[in-house]
Motif scaffolding. Structure first.
Motif, mmCIF file in Angstrom:
data_model
loop_
_atom_site.group_PDB
_atom_site.id
_atom_site.type_symbol
_atom_site.label_atom_id
_atom_site.label_comp_id
_atom_site.label_asym_id
_atom_site.label_seq_id
_atom_site.Cartn_x
_atom_site.Cartn_y
_atom_site.Cartn_z
ATOM 1 N N PRO A 138 0.810 -1.219 0.000
ATOM 2 C CA PRO A 138 0.000 0.000 0.000
ATOM 3 C C PRO A 138 0.844 1.270 0.000
ATOM 4 C CG PRO A 138 -0.872 -1.585 1.569
ATOM 5 C CD PRO A 138 0.437 -2.138 1.089
ATOM 6 N N ALA A 139 2.034 1.202 0.581
ATOM 7 C CA ALA A 139 2.900 2.383 0.573
ATOM 8 C C ALA A 139 3.284 2.752 -0.848
ATOM 9 C CB ALA A 139 4.151 2.106 1.418
ATOM 10 N N ILE A 140 3.487 1.763 -1.722
ATOM 11 C CA ILE A 140 3.814 2.051 -3.119
ATOM 12 C C ILE A 140 2.613 2.665 -3.832
ATOM 13 C CG2 ILE A 140 4.486 0.997 -5.311
ATOM 14 C CD1 ILE A 140 5.990 -1.118 -3.728
ATOM 15 N N VAL A 141 1.432 2.104 -3.598
ATOM 16 C CA VAL A 141 0.229 2.631 -4.248
ATOM 17 C C VAL A 141 -0.048 4.062 -3.786
ATOM 18 C CG1 VAL A 141 -2.236 2.291 -4.577
ATOM 19 C CG2 VAL A 141 -0.717 0.313 -4.483
ATOM 20 N N HIS A 142 -0.009 4.278 -2.471
ATOM 21 C CA HIS A 142 -0.256 5.627 -1.967
ATOM 22 C C HIS A 142 0.822 6.592 -2.440
ATOM 23 C CE1 HIS A 142 -3.378 3.804 0.192
ATOM 24 N NE2 HIS A 142 -2.723 3.447 1.276
ATOM 25 N N THR A 389 -0.378 6.587 8.163
ATOM 26 C CA THR A 389 -0.457 5.128 8.155
ATOM 27 C C THR A 389 0.887 4.501 7.810
ATOM 28 O OG1 THR A 389 -2.790 5.220 7.510
ATOM 29 C CG2 THR A 389 -1.625 3.149 7.145
ATOM 30 N N VAL A 390 1.537 4.973 6.745
ATOM 31 C CA VAL A 390 2.813 4.373 6.357
ATOM 32 C C VAL A 390 3.897 4.700 7.385
ATOM 33 C CG1 VAL A 390 2.227 4.414 3.914
ATOM 34 C CG2 VAL A 390 3.445 6.356 4.897
ATOM 35 N N ARG A 392 3.350 4.905 10.640
ATOM 36 C CA ARG A 392 3.116 3.990 11.750
ATOM 37 C C ARG A 392 3.621 2.581 11.436
ATOM 38 N NH1 ARG A 392 -1.670 5.246 12.342
ATOM 39 N NH2 ARG A 392 -2.703 3.625 11.141
ATOM 40 N N HIS A 393 3.565 2.207 10.172
ATOM 41 C CA HIS A 393 4.035 0.874 9.777
ATOM 42 C C HIS A 393 5.496 0.889 9.309
ATOM 43 C CE1 HIS A 393 0.165 -1.168 10.111
ATOM 44 N NE2 HIS A 393 -0.388 -0.103 9.584
ATOM 45 N N ARG A 394 6.179 2.006 9.545
ATOM 46 C CA ARG A 394 7.606 2.136 9.227
ATOM 47 C C ARG A 394 7.879 1.890 7.747
ATOM 48 N NH1 ARG A 394 10.654 -1.718 13.189
ATOM 49 N NH2 ARG A 394 9.034 -3.117 12.415
ATOM 50 N N GLU A 395 7.018 2.432 6.883
ATOM 51 C CA GLU A 395 7.212 2.315 5.443
ATOM 52 C C GLU A 395 7.248 3.691 4.782
ATOM 53 O OE1 GLU A 395 4.007 -0.278 4.230
ATOM 54 O OE2 GLU A 395 5.342 -2.015 4.288
ATOM 55 N N VAL A 396 7.567 4.718 5.569
ATOM 56 C CA VAL A 396 7.580 6.073 5.021
ATOM 57 C C VAL A 396 8.670 6.223 3.969
ATOM 58 C CG1 VAL A 396 9.135 6.985 6.794
ATOM 59 C CG2 VAL A 396 7.499 8.506 5.671
ATOM 60 N N LEU A 397 9.764 5.470 4.084
ATOM 61 C CA LEU A 397 10.832 5.550 3.094
ATOM 62 C C LEU A 397 10.349 5.032 1.743
ATOM 63 C CD1 LEU A 397 13.775 6.363 2.745
ATOM 64 C CD2 LEU A 397 14.439 4.019 3.314
ATOM 65 N N VAL A 398 9.589 3.940 1.743
ATOM 66 C CA VAL A 398 9.021 3.408 0.493
ATOM 67 C C VAL A 398 8.081 4.429 -0.124
ATOM 68 C CG1 VAL A 398 7.646 1.536 -0.507
ATOM 69 C CG2 VAL A 398 9.250 1.058 1.349
ATOM 70 N N TYR A 399 7.249 5.041 0.712
ATOM 71 C CA TYR A 399 6.293 6.049 0.245
ATOM 72 C C TYR A 399 7.032 7.232 -0.379
ATOM 73 C CZ TYR A 399 2.545 9.551 0.594
ATOM 74 O OH TYR A 399 1.625 10.534 0.314
ATOM 75 N N ALA A 400 8.055 7.739 0.309
ATOM 76 C CA ALA A 400 8.774 8.919 -0.172
ATOM 77 C C ALA A 400 9.506 8.639 -1.474
ATOM 78 C CB ALA A 400 9.753 9.395 0.900
ATOM 79 N N VAL A 401 10.176 7.482 -1.566
ATOM 80 C CA VAL A 401 10.907 7.150 -2.787
ATOM 81 C C VAL A 401 9.956 7.017 -3.966
ATOM 82 C CG1 VAL A 401 12.257 5.326 -3.903
ATOM 83 C CG2 VAL A 401 12.869 6.104 -1.616
ATOM 84 N N ALA A 875 -14.656 0.859 12.640
ATOM 85 C CA ALA A 875 -14.130 2.216 12.669
ATOM 86 C C ALA A 875 -12.792 2.283 11.965
ATOM 87 C CB ALA A 875 -13.979 2.701 14.116
ATOM 88 N N ASP A 876 -12.470 3.495 11.501
ATOM 89 C CA ASP A 876 -11.161 3.723 10.893
ATOM 90 C C ASP A 876 -10.167 4.001 12.005
ATOM 91 O OD1 ASP A 876 -9.016 4.308 9.390
ATOM 92 O OD2 ASP A 876 -9.883 5.988 8.291
ATOM 93 N N LEU A 877 -9.492 2.961 12.474
ATOM 94 C CA LEU A 877 -8.624 3.087 13.639
ATOM 95 C C LEU A 877 -7.348 3.846 13.336
ATOM 96 C CD1 LEU A 877 -9.005 -0.514 15.054
ATOM 97 C CD2 LEU A 877 -10.299 1.521 15.656
ATOM 98 N N SER A 878 -7.047 4.025 12.062
ATOM 99 C CA SER A 878 -5.802 4.709 11.725
ATOM 100 C C SER A 878 -5.984 6.200 11.560
ATOM 101 C CB SER A 878 -5.223 4.123 10.443
ATOM 102 O OG SER A 878 -6.136 4.258 9.381
ATOM 103 N N ALA A 879 -7.209 6.696 11.661
ATOM 104 C CA ALA A 879 -7.444 8.123 11.466
ATOM 105 C C ALA A 879 -6.909 8.911 12.643
ATOM 106 C CB ALA A 879 -8.932 8.387 11.286
#
Length: 879
Positions: A138-142, A389-390, A392-401, A875-879
């Motif tokens: 999901p980090a790649i898609v987002h 969300t990313v 919290r799941h420690r995937e912010v580097l994937v998202y940023a790249v 509920a959307d627990l990540s909001a």
């Protein structure tokens, strides 16, 4: 011929040709259009019309191409797709890709690429690989969507300011200062008005605002900006829709083969992933509406991919933009009340009508207004929720790249970089193993956190050699994987320690999992450890404590093991049984009702049988003429309350708590011990063993003050009959603990309610049967008298009927369970402490119903006048 379809004969006796009782009458077949679908299609059409024109403008394609794609997406995908309520059309996520293709190959070749991408989607759908697309992080898609959103926003900002954008983000950023110095006031004013209406319209307050918000904000924004531009006489570029006779269709692809292949793959990838993820998101929206989920069902992703492919083939051939599922329109479709795919198809028909009959009106729209609308959509694609969300799941580097790759290199290159980064992060996590050592009271503890592979063997070996030879050591493996090299290293070290007189315990993450001498391929076996029975061969899974540890544990009093009616081969109760809710008949006598209560709550050790002749030892309890499946129980030895299996089960449970849970909650319990309890809620529920309050409410120590009794009853003041326990708990919770709310929670299949329903028939005879002593009542019977007002309330036709949102009660037992919750809330209000707190505004009362078989909670609607229990969604627990 079907038995449900009578044949026609000239027989005078019609009785011989009547339908069977079970045969439904023949109904004429034909398309049926629900009113909810009509209203939903209009709402989606009003959103799709301006957005389709805006996306076509952003790509540089003919504006009619957006209308063609919207119409084809509605009709073709609506009819053939596997997600009935998902709305497809030209998507903002495809804007950058399409714009680049138009710049490089021209419009007619871009249409041909769209056709080829549709054929590729059809092939993937036939191969049934749709769910493979969900394996993309999901980090790649987002990140991909965020990069596309940034590109769109930067490009449309030039049009908002009255200029012309470039095809490159870098060029647009470079020329932005010069564009700011040459702002066209009219274009900026129209754009600003569009954005202001777009943001303010959904936030209109009051009842009038609620009615006005039914009109989609994009339509209001574009219409308002168009009207103001016309009234003020602004001279601005407007929508130009040439005659359909000159509309360009797809041509033969022209260009380098490798470039065309890459373009087809890019369109296929983006369209497929966005559509499939959108279908999954729509499934979640539908699941939040139980009355709709049963009718619509889950999306068929392979069929959805086939529908998207067919739509892209048709759209490209007719000169339309690429098509994908659109989140904004799909959400609006579900929220507007759509109940079938007819709403999606009708919205496509409305787009066709508008494209043919509303051309003069559409040509009044300023391009600056559409650009502002699309720029807002691009900004919204950079979602703060996704970033949180990313992170919290420690995937912010994937998202940023991925985001930066899409912005500066392109969609396909950015996604490839994101996939590479995701693989790198996964490998890093696989090799990141923390190994610690400490000694405590002469015992050396070695803890391994993470996956134990050959890469971690050198560190593991160094740490293990810190343990002196001949010492006692405990090695805790807190991970889910250990390869052969690590296993051999551990075994060799363990053998060396044993040779020098030392002892080693290798403890797994799950309770009781130990590594001893090899007993199989991996050398793993189950051992309860010192002081606990050997449970080798136990087939417990992590959730088996909820099924009473029905393992193959020897028990006295049986010869064939814990099997019997209502149990599976391994002694576990069948998963699909609901003893108290699936009975086809209601209890016929009070004795039967009390027997059902005992069966639902579990057999009480040491109590006499509830009816003469009832079995005293083992076997399933009976309810009326039906058998209630229960786990077979063995007779306990004389003088004890439980057999050895029960004692061992209790010891194992306590041991599991001490090992796994106690270290996690010890600091919090220490704080509560120092500060005292300060719960915010009093939770009054039934003593039924299937109701786990902490699990249902996701609460922890100190959160709830819980009172449990048979039937979740609240005796009115003065009618406690010598039992003041409930009233005392209420007074203590309200006056001493100062709780802010009280919840009365009933549940499905309540045995107490079954007993209350049976109490209306021949009370004296039934009471004698229930007690086994004529004229003498048991404490259970005296307690159930407090439920009499609930029975009377249900029989009172002048009161509203308690029900669940979307459906009536399934049977009389469920009806009484719902009514009982409402009646006990009235009893609560009669208590002095509660009434005082209610008058002071310091307390709230809530009613709750929990359906055990569905694991679904319902809350009594605020006010409670209509006595409706609303479904509690996810509920959307990540909001």
């Amino acid at each position: 011929m079907s038995a449900c379809t009578p044949t026609r004969h000239d027989d005078a006796n019609p009785k011989e040709h009547s339908h069977e009782p079970h045969s439904p009458p023949a109904r004429p077949r034909g398309p049926r259009l629900a009113g909810a679908d009509v209203s939903a299609s209009i709402a989606v059409f009003l959103i799709a019309l301006p957005l389709s024109l805006g996306i076509a403008l952003a790509t540089g394609a003919p504006l009619q191409a957006g209308l063609v794609a919207a119409a084809v997406g509605g009709v073709v995908v609506g009819r053939l797709g596997g997600a009935p309520l998902q709305v497809s059309g030209p998507a903002a996520g495809l804007t950058v890709v399409t714009a680049e293709l138009i710049q490089r190959y021209g419009w007619r070749t871009t249409c041909a690429i769209t056709v080829l991408a549709g054929l590729a989607q059809l092939g993937l759908g036939l191969l049934r690989v749709a769910r493979t697309a969900l394996a993309v992080s999901p980090a790649i898609v987002h990140g991909m969507l965020a990069g596309i959103g940034v590109t769109i926003a930067v490009a449309q900002l030039h049009i908002v300011l009255g200029g012309t954008p470039h095809s490159s983000v870098l060029l647009n950023l470079r020329d932005l200062p010069a564009q700011l110095a040459q702002v066209q006031t009219a274009a900026l004013a129209v754009s600003a008005l569009t954005l202001a209406l777009l943001l303010a319209w959904p936030r209109l307050p009051g009842r009038a605002g609620h009615l006005l918000r039914t009109v989609p904000a994009p339509l209001v924004a574009v219409t308002g900006a168009t009207a103001c531009a016309a009234l003020l006489g602004f001279s601005l570029p407007k929508v130009d829709l040439p005659s359909w006779s000159s509309h360009a269709l797809a041509g033969l692809p022209e260009g380098p083969v490798l470039g065309l292949i890459a373009a087809v793959l890019t369109i296929t990838l983006v369209c497929s992933v966005q559509s499939l993820l959108g279908a999954v998101a729509v499934d979640k929206l539908v699941a939040a509406r139980p009355e709709l989920s049963a009718r619509v069902g889950r999306a068929d992703l392979d069929r959805e991919l086939l529908g998207q492919g067919a739509a892209n083939v048709v759209s490209g051939a007719l000169g339309g933009l690429p098509i994908a599922g659109v989140a904004v329109r799909s959400t609006a479709n579900v929220n507007a009340g759509a109940v079938s795919r007819n709403s999606t198809m009708l919205h496509g028909v409305l787009v066709v009508i508008a494209a043919l009959l509303m051309v003069p009106v559409l040509e009044l729209i300023p391009l600056a207004s559409l650009a502002a609308l699309v720029m807002a959509v691009g900004i919204q694609m950079v979602s703060l929720h996704h970033i949180r969300t990313v992170t919290r799941h420690r995937e912010v580097l994937v998202y940023a790249v991925t985001t930066l790759g899409v912005v500066f290199l392109g969609v396909l290159q950015g996604v490839a970089l994101g996939i590479g980064m995701a693989v790198g992060v996964a490998l890093h996590r696989l090799t990141r193993t923390r190994i610690t050592h400490h000694a405590q009271e002469g015992v050396h503890h070695v803890r391994v956190r993470g996956q134990l592979t050959f890469l971690a063997v050198p560190r593991l070996s160094r740490t293990l050699h810190l343990v002196p030879q001949g010492a006692h050591a405990v090695v805790e493996l807190d991970g889910s994987f250990m390869d052969h090299a690590a296993y051999e290293s551990l075994q060799d070290w363990q053998s060396t320690q044993a040779a020098h007189g030392g002892t080693v315990e290798l403890v797994g993450r799950r309770t009781g999992v130990r590594i001893g001498e090899p007993t199989g391929a991996a050398g793993l076996h189950l051992d309860g450890g010192p002081g606990t029975p050997d449970t080798s061969g136990c087939r417990c899974h992590p959730w088996t404590p909820w099924r009473n540890h029905q393992c193959a544990i020897p028990e006295t009093g049986t010869s064939d093991g814990p099997t019997g009616p209502g149990t599976t081969g391994d002694g576990a109760a069948p998963e699909d049984t609901e003893p108290s809710t699936q009975s086809p008949t209601q209890p016929s006598t009070l004795a039967d009702g009390l027997t059902a209560l005992a069966a639902a709550a579990g057999t009480l050790t040491g109590t006499p049988p509830l009816a003469p002749g009832a079995p005293a030892a083992e076997g399933p309890a009976t309810t009326g003429t039906t058998s209630t499946p229960t786990a077979t129980r063995t007779a306990a030895p004389a003088g004890t309350g439980t057999g050895p299996g029960t004692a061992h089960q209790l010891a194992r449970g306590i041991s599991a708590f001490q090992r796994n849970t106690a270290p996690l909650v010890r600091s919090e319990l220490a704080r509560l011990a120092r500060e005292g309890q300060q719960p915010s809620q009093l939770f009054l529920t039934c003593a039924d063993s299937r109701l786990v309050t902490s699990m249902i409410t996701s609460s922890g120590p100190g959160d709830l003050f819980v009172v449990r009794n048979v039937g979740n009853l609240v005796p009115p003041p003065g009618e406690e009959s010598g039992d003041d326990s409930v009233a005392a708990a209420i007074e203590y919770a309200v006056d001493v603990l100062r709780v802010r709310s009280i919840t009365v929670c009933g549940h499905s299949g309540c045995g107490a309610m079954q007993a209350l329903l049976a109490s209306d028939e021949d009370t004296a005879r039934n009471t004698a049967q229930a007690t086994g002593q004529d004229g003498v009542e048991t404490p259970l019977r005296r307690w159930l008298r407090h439920g009499g007002p609930s029975v009377a309330r249900m029989a009172d036709g002048s009161r509203p009927t308690a029900r669940l949102a979307g459906r009536a009660a399934a049977d009389a037992v469920e009806q009484l369970c719902l009514t009982n919750v409402i009646q006990q809330l009235e009893h609560l209000r009669a208590h002095d402490s509660v009434s005082r707190a209610l008058r002071a505004g310091e307390l709230e009362l809530h009613g709750m119903y929990f359906h055990v078989g569905e694991a679904q909670a319902y809350l009594l609607a605020e006010g409670g006048e209509d006595e409706v229990f609303d479904h509690v969604g996810v509920a959307d627990l990540s909001a």
